[in-house]
Design a protein around this motif. Sequence first.
Motif, short mmCIF file in Angstrom:
data_model
loop_
_atom_site.label_atom_id
_atom_site.label_comp_id
_atom_site.label_asym_id
_atom_site.label_seq_id
_atom_site.Cartn_x
_atom_site.Cartn_y
_atom_site.Cartn_z
N SER A 7 0.82 -1.22 0.00
CA SER A 7 0.00 0.00 0.00
C SER A 7 0.85 1.26 0.00
O SER A 7 0.48 2.24 -0.65
CB SER A 7 -1.03 0.01 1.13
N THR A 8 2.01 1.25 0.69
CA THR A 8 2.85 2.46 0.66
C THR A 8 3.90 2.38 -0.45
O THR A 8 4.55 3.35 -0.78
CB THR A 8 3.60 2.63 2.00
N ARG A 9 4.09 1.19 -1.00
CA ARG A 9 5.10 0.92 -2.03
C ARG A 9 6.51 1.30 -1.56
O ARG A 9 7.32 1.84 -2.29
CB ARG A 9 4.76 1.63 -3.35
N THR A 10 6.76 1.01 -0.29
CA THR A 10 8.11 1.16 0.27
C THR A 10 8.44 -0.15 0.96
O THR A 10 7.54 -0.94 1.26
CB THR A 10 8.17 2.30 1.32
N TRP A 11 9.72 -0.38 1.23
CA TRP A 11 10.07 -1.61 1.96
C TRP A 11 9.43 -1.57 3.34
O TRP A 11 9.43 -0.53 4.00
CB TRP A 11 11.59 -1.75 2.09
N SER A 12 8.90 -2.69 3.78
CA SER A 12 8.29 -2.76 5.11
C SER A 12 9.40 -2.93 6.14
O SER A 12 10.18 -3.89 6.08
CB SER A 12 7.32 -3.95 5.16
#
Length: 503
Positions: free
Chosen positions: A241-246
Motif C-alpha cells: 500500500s505504501t510501495r516502500t520496503w516494510s
Amino acid sequence: MVSLVVSYCLLLSHGVSWCFVVSHGVSCCLMVSHGLKVLAIDEHLNVVHQDNVQFDSALPEFRTQGGVHLHPDRLTVTSPVLMWVKALDLLLDKMKRVGFDFSHVQALSGSGQQHGSVYWRRGASRTLQDLDPDQDLHHLLKSSFSVLDSPVWMDSSTRTQCLHLQDTVGGALRLAQITGSTAYERFTGNQIAKMRQSRGVEFEDTERISLVSSFAASLFLGGYAAIDYSDGSGMNLLDISTRTWSEICLQATAPHLDLLLGLPRPPTSVLGPVSAYFIHRYGFSESCSVVAFTGDNPASLAGMRLQPGDIAVSLGTSDTVFLWIQQPRPALQGHVFCNPVDWRQYMALLCFKNGSLTRERIRNECAGGSWEVFSAALRETPLGNDGNIGFYFDTMEITPPGVGVHRFDRDDKQVSSFGGQVEVRALVEGQFLSRRLHAERLGYNIVPGTRVLATGGASSNRDILQVLSDVFNAPVFTIDLNNSACLGSAYRAMHGNTTVIQH
Ligand code: ADP
Ligand code: XUL
C-alpha cells in the motif's frame, strides 16, 4: 447465463496511442527458467524480430536441466548467474549476425522469472560502469557475483525462514495484508534470510541484491537498476500500500537490507540510457532508454492487455488466474502484486495445481479417454448439475491447501461417487467456482463489461469454456499467450518511454 465465446485478437485492441514516438521497442524477456528470449516491435506494435537461446542446449557447459540445478535435498533449486549473462552475450551476437539494426531501438525493457535473486559482489558496480566493449559480458563479470548459484522460483528450502517472518510480523494474514502474500518459500525475502544464515561470508561480501528482472536491467544500464513495485511485491518485503520496503519485514530478514536492495520504483520508470558498452559493441543509439524490468507474470498481464475488471484464466498443466484489481483484500490464498501498467492499482495471481491433469484423469475414467465424449457430457448435463458438486484435488492443492476428492449431492450430503456425466460436470463446475471464489476473496468483482480471457491447452475446448462463461456470468474470449511476457515487456518499453516524453 452468458454463452458468448469469441476470439480476442491480440494486436488490435487499445493502447496504440502511447507508442507513436517509438520506432522500435525491444523487449528482452529473461529466464522463464529454461531460456532467454528477445522480441522487437515497431510503432504499430507489430513484431519485427524474435529470437531465443535455450540454456540447456546452447550452454551445455553449465549442465542445467530446464535451466536449473536441483540440489540433493530436492528442495534447493538454483541457476548459475553467469549462464544468464552468457546467454545475453549469445543472443545479442546472434542478432548482430543477422543484421538487426540496434540503432533504431528507442527503448528497451524486459522481464524475468519472479522471486529469483542475484548477489553482486563488492566492487561490481564499478565494473558495471566501465565495461570494455571488445569483450563478452560473461568474461567481464566473472568475478562480480558473491554467490554464483542464484536461488530461483522453484526453490522451496526456506520453511524455517517463512515461519520466522510470519511470527515476527504477527501472523500469516498480517503478513499478507502488508506484502500481498503470506510467507512463501520461493519469495525473495525468505531466500535472502536463508542466504545470510547459511552463507554468511558470501553475504558479507555482497554490495547489492537484485531480482532476476532488475539484474537484467542492470546489465543494460551499466549500474544497479531499481526493483520495480510489481516484481518487488513477490518478495514478502514490500508494503504494497505504501510501495516502500516494510521496516518490520526487512528487520526480520537481514540487517541493513534496505541498503542492499535500493529504493523500489514504479514499473513504468525510465531508469536511464543504455550503457556505453551496448552503444559501442552493438550500435545502440545513445538516446535508447532502459525502462524498468519486471516479473514474468506482471509482464504477461501487460502483454494480455488486461483492463480493469478483466480476468485471465490460463488452462494449462496447472490453472493460473490473473486479475486486474482496484481495491485488493490480500487473503491467506493467492498473491496481490502492485500493477505493472498503472502503479496505483493492483493485480492478483492465483495458482491451482489440479488443472488439466485432473481433467485428463476424469476424462480417462468417465469419457473413455476422449475429449469429445467429455465435451458431450458437459453439453448433456444441466447448468448447476442438479445440485451435485465436487472438489477434485488429486495432488496437494495450492489454492486452497487440500487433498482428496470431495463430492456433495443436492442435499449437501457427502457421497462417494457420481455417474460418469455428472462427475464430468461436477469437476469442471467445481474447478471454475473455486477460481471465482478465490478471485472474489482477493477483492475481485464481476461487473457489467467484465471479460474472461482464456488461454492454455484446455481453452481449445468450447464446452469447457461454456462452463467458464456460465460460472463467471461473463463472455469468454480466447487469447494466444505464447510470448505474452515478452510482448508485454516490449509494450512496457514503449509505454515508459512515451510517458516520460509526454511529461
Ligand atoms: P503447459 O502448461 O504445459 O504450457 P498447455 O497450455 O499446452 O500446457 O496445456 C496442456 C493441457 O491441455 C494438457 O494437459 C491437456 O489436458 C489440455 N488439453 C489439450 N486439448 C484439450 C481439449 N480438447 N480439451 C481439454 N483439455 C485439453
Ligand atoms: C509466480 C511464480 C512463477 C515464476 C516463474 O509466483 O513463482 O510463475 O514467476 O515463471
